[in-house]
Write an enzyme that holds these catalytic residues in place. Sequence first.
Site, short mmCIF file in Angstrom:
data_model
loop_
_atom_site.label_atom_id
_atom_site.label_comp_id
_atom_site.label_asym_id
_atom_site.label_seq_id
_atom_site.Cartn_x
_atom_site.Cartn_y
_atom_site.Cartn_z
N HIS A 88 -30.11 71.21 81.72
CA HIS A 88 -31.15 70.71 82.62
C HIS A 88 -30.41 70.02 83.76
O HIS A 88 -29.36 69.41 83.54
CB HIS A 88 -32.01 69.63 81.98
CG HIS A 88 -32.81 70.04 80.79
ND1 HIS A 88 -32.32 70.00 79.52
CD2 HIS A 88 -34.10 70.45 80.69
CE1 HIS A 88 -33.28 70.39 78.68
NE2 HIS A 88 -34.36 70.67 79.36
N ASP A 111 -29.31 66.49 82.93
CA ASP A 111 -28.27 66.25 81.91
C ASP A 111 -26.91 66.21 82.55
O ASP A 111 -26.03 65.48 82.11
CB ASP A 111 -28.13 67.39 80.87
CG ASP A 111 -29.40 67.99 80.40
OD1 ASP A 111 -30.35 67.23 80.23
OD2 ASP A 111 -29.42 69.22 80.20
N GLU A 157 -40.79 79.10 77.78
CA GLU A 157 -40.44 78.74 76.39
C GLU A 157 -41.64 78.17 75.66
O GLU A 157 -42.08 77.05 75.97
CB GLU A 157 -39.29 77.73 76.41
CG GLU A 157 -38.82 77.34 75.02
CD GLU A 157 -37.60 76.42 75.05
OE1 GLU A 157 -36.74 76.58 75.95
OE2 GLU A 157 -37.52 75.54 74.19
N GLU A 171 -38.03 79.55 70.56
CA GLU A 171 -37.27 78.56 69.78
C GLU A 171 -37.82 78.46 68.36
O GLU A 171 -39.03 78.32 68.15
CB GLU A 171 -37.36 77.20 70.49
CG GLU A 171 -36.66 76.10 69.71
CD GLU A 171 -36.45 74.85 70.53
OE1 GLU A 171 -36.19 74.94 71.75
OE2 GLU A 171 -36.56 73.76 69.95
N ASP A 185 -33.76 80.06 71.61
CA ASP A 185 -33.21 78.73 71.39
C ASP A 185 -33.03 78.59 69.88
O ASP A 185 -34.00 78.44 69.13
CB ASP A 185 -34.14 77.64 71.95
CG ASP A 185 -33.80 77.30 73.39
OD1 ASP A 185 -32.90 77.97 73.96
OD2 ASP A 185 -34.40 76.37 73.95
C1 XLS Z 1 -37.71 70.97 74.04
C2 XLS Z 1 -37.22 72.23 74.54
C3 XLS Z 1 -36.22 72.10 75.66
C4 XLS Z 1 -36.07 73.39 76.39
C5 XLS Z 1 -35.44 73.28 77.72
O1 XLS Z 1 -38.32 70.87 72.99
O2 XLS Z 1 -36.69 72.96 73.48
O3 XLS Z 1 -35.01 71.64 75.16
O4 XLS Z 1 -35.35 74.30 75.64
O5 XLS Z 1 -36.17 72.48 78.56
NI NI Z 2 -35.66 74.78 73.65
NI NI Z 3 -37.31 72.13 71.26
#
Ligand code: XLS
Ligand code: NI
Ligand code: NI
Length: 438
Positions: free
Chosen positions: A100, A103, A231, A267, A295
């Site tokens: 990000h 970060d 996501e 994810e 993810d």
């Molecule tokens: C948060 C998300 C975040 C995304 C990127 O829960 O997983 O980390 O992957 O913004």
């Molecule tokens: Ni994520």
């Molecule tokens: Ni997450």
Amino acid sequence: MSAFSEVKKTVQYEGTTSKNPLAFRFYNPDEKIEGKPMKDILRFAAAYWHTMRASGSDQFGSGTMLRPWEGKDNVPNAQKRVKVFFEFLEKLQIPYYAFHDRDIAPEGDSLQESNNNLDAIVKTLKEEQKRTGIKLLWGTANLFGHPRFMHGAATSCNADIFAFAAAQTKKALEITHELGGQGYTFWGGREGYQCIWNTDMKRELDHLAKFMHMAVEHAKKIGFKGQFYFEPKPKEPTKHQYDFDAAACINFIRTYGLEKYVKLNIETNHATLASHSVEHELDYAGSQGFLGSIDANTGDTLLGWDTDQFPTNVYETTKIMLIVLKYGGFKTGGLNFDAKVRRESFEPIDLFYAHIGGMDTFALGLKIAADIRKSGEIAQLVKERYNSWDTGVGKEIESDKHNFTSLEKYILKKGNPDPNKSGRQELFENIINRYTFK
Ligand code: XLS
Ligand code: NI
Ligand code: NI
């Protein structure tokens, strides 16, 4: 100067008999699976936010992580941190990373100052990428951390916040492009709501779509050819997130005409928060042509939030890799460890154990998945289960030769259908175990 002096050399593949905790037992980067080096199938990435920035804090206590390289929250320290990160990636043979904007560089008092900070860090990232050959899998903007985003970013009730988020994302896209990023991810952050009484949902959804279209347009303008990802995550931080699951995201993407530009970044822990399994989410996305990236993490069955743990479940990684291979593998995506070490695992070396475990679990899952595919045993059983579709009326339906009237005629003539076949779930499970435990 080395930040990880305990790790004397690059972590290597030593095979299954190795007891060395700083070696891979299954991840053998150049070993070919289905004719392709494992590293090019798995495309591992580390997440800057967790690996470099997670402090170990929780709702009940402050940070625990021991990170001797950390100092003041300023640009020189952020540059030093980049070098530590690349030493880490190199020592683990991790070929990609994700970040990000906030970060990697400290947020300034104004957008201009934040952008200047980013420029300084991007310079260092670029140098390190060049030195090591490590690449950027995707970039993103943190549109949730700062209090200004309390009502969301693109879905905020305040138009100025939308504007700020747009300006911030413009820069995040530009730096992702400058670093040769292969993708750009949107995660809802706070794009959702807590209370229907004060919310104009339709307006918020329209705004979110407008925002994504602006991103697509800006990408074209600057020549960014990477893949956009959306996501899914059902809740956290808001009660109702607009990116609830793969189905909701795909519906959004199609409704607003974004299907040419946006795929999904699925994810594991988000899938389970939505009461799905990750394999369900991946297969659904894949079946609709939206499988982009992963993810890679896992949740805890006893905890109902996004614990972002490292994957250690071989059944799960086998299922994931079966689906990834089924849909032809990653193009721009990869396996990004959106995972953090536990609060109690506070030493730098724990970052190594965590990633080694995740990489080995996926490498083993990949090997088992490839074995399952090679023998064709499972595929054959699935095919047999559906064989009524390969001939006769099934084949005719699939080739659009029927309608309700003709099917009524068919079934009146035929009489009651034969009993169904057994689903053989337990047999399938036993066969999977045979491939898993050899
Ligand atoms: C948060 C998300 C975040 C995304 C990127 O829960 O997983 O980390 O992957 O913004
Ligand atoms: Ni994520
Ligand atoms: Ni997450």
